[in-house]
Design an enzyme around this catalytic site. Sequence first.
Site, short mmCIF file in Angstrom:
data_model
loop_
_atom_site.label_atom_id
_atom_site.label_comp_id
_atom_site.label_asym_id
_atom_site.label_seq_id
_atom_site.Cartn_x
_atom_site.Cartn_y
_atom_site.Cartn_z
N CYS A 3 34.21 30.90 40.01
CA CYS A 3 33.91 29.47 39.99
C CYS A 3 32.52 29.14 40.52
CB CYS A 3 34.99 28.67 40.70
SG CYS A 3 35.40 29.25 42.34
N HIS A 28 38.07 21.12 37.20
CA HIS A 28 37.37 22.33 37.65
C HIS A 28 37.36 23.40 36.55
CE1 HIS A 28 36.06 25.67 39.97
NE2 HIS A 28 37.19 25.99 40.58
#
Length: 388
Positions: free
Chosen positions: A89, A343
């Site tokens: 991420c 996300h």
Amino acid sequence: MYRDKKVYIVGGLRTPIGKTNGYLKSFLPEELTSYLIKELIYKYNIPMDAVEEVMLGNAIGPGGNLARLSLLEAGLPFHVTGTTIDFQCGSSLKAINIAASLIKSEERDLIIVGGAESTSLAPNKQYHPKDKRYKGRDVFYKRAQFAPHSIGDPDMIEGAENAANYCSIEREPMDIWAMESHLKALKAKAEEKLKDIICSIKTEEGIIKEDESIRNNVTLKLMKRAKPIIDPQGKVTAANACLTHDGAALIVMASEKAVEKYNLTPKALWVGGESMGTHPNLSPLGAVYAVEKLIKRHNLNINEVDLIEINEAFAVKILAFLKHFNYEKEKVNIFGGALAYGHPYGASGAIIMLHLLEALKDKNKRIGIASLGVAGGLGVATMVERCE
């Protein structure tokens, strides 16, 4: 020699963010990124052959070089280099820092950088039958291994639970932060704070122009109803942890030479970037330690940083940051964060950078930092100084 070379962030765009199996479910990652590449070239009037490299983050795609595929899909010349980075991420923020280093060293003058993710189209992955981790022909794994099992290789949710216990953070403040994230995002949406960076996507069914996950009915009472994910006494719930998403975000980065040559107006100066490791069992804290390393290297006190964007994979990450630095919460994620917007892993670093740039402009502030905690016990952070 390279210390005085300036690196500029010209600006960027992101797609609306969709839920897994939501309204972006049929878009290949390279379709999202190639669309944004073309839109950026048009927006900033950049000649196609001026782009020297496209650098993209991607975490759960089918593999291969997404950046090269995307730039060819966008019609960029064959000589343009494409590089894909998997830093989970933190991928696109890591890509931003690497791109800055290439520009600072005078190896490149103009780079399009960012990331993309489609959790909706994540392929099933399986170990080879000769691999001792192979569990059978119908058994697939959802993520790679990030740390030796002797140390601990927990899922990010377990890491968030560990971090909450380690930092003595209770559930209610996490629920409150998550609720406030949605409220801030709703306010930002109503006031069109992000309209200049969200690029609508035209489809046969209509135009996709809004983020899919922002909820307008969030209350603390509703948050409290959510059950803990790991165990009945746990603190991390589906309400104070973000869901999974699809989306892409790209940023144009340029040298002083390219800025002048192509008549560009930068939004910010890239000041510096850092990565930092921590214990894999406490992976969300990587964001905290990366920022700490970054400000130390630049001889800054945290209170000299005007605004901060931290990826809200979990509310505990933000609360741990505030507790560690005793920083003002009103300066963090002022338009809301990933708990509301979403996300899409490989794109999240570029997304929070774009939000940071808009926040600095909106509040007429100068110094900002974007940071993410990363699977396996890593953190990445980037500091910028607003030009406008």
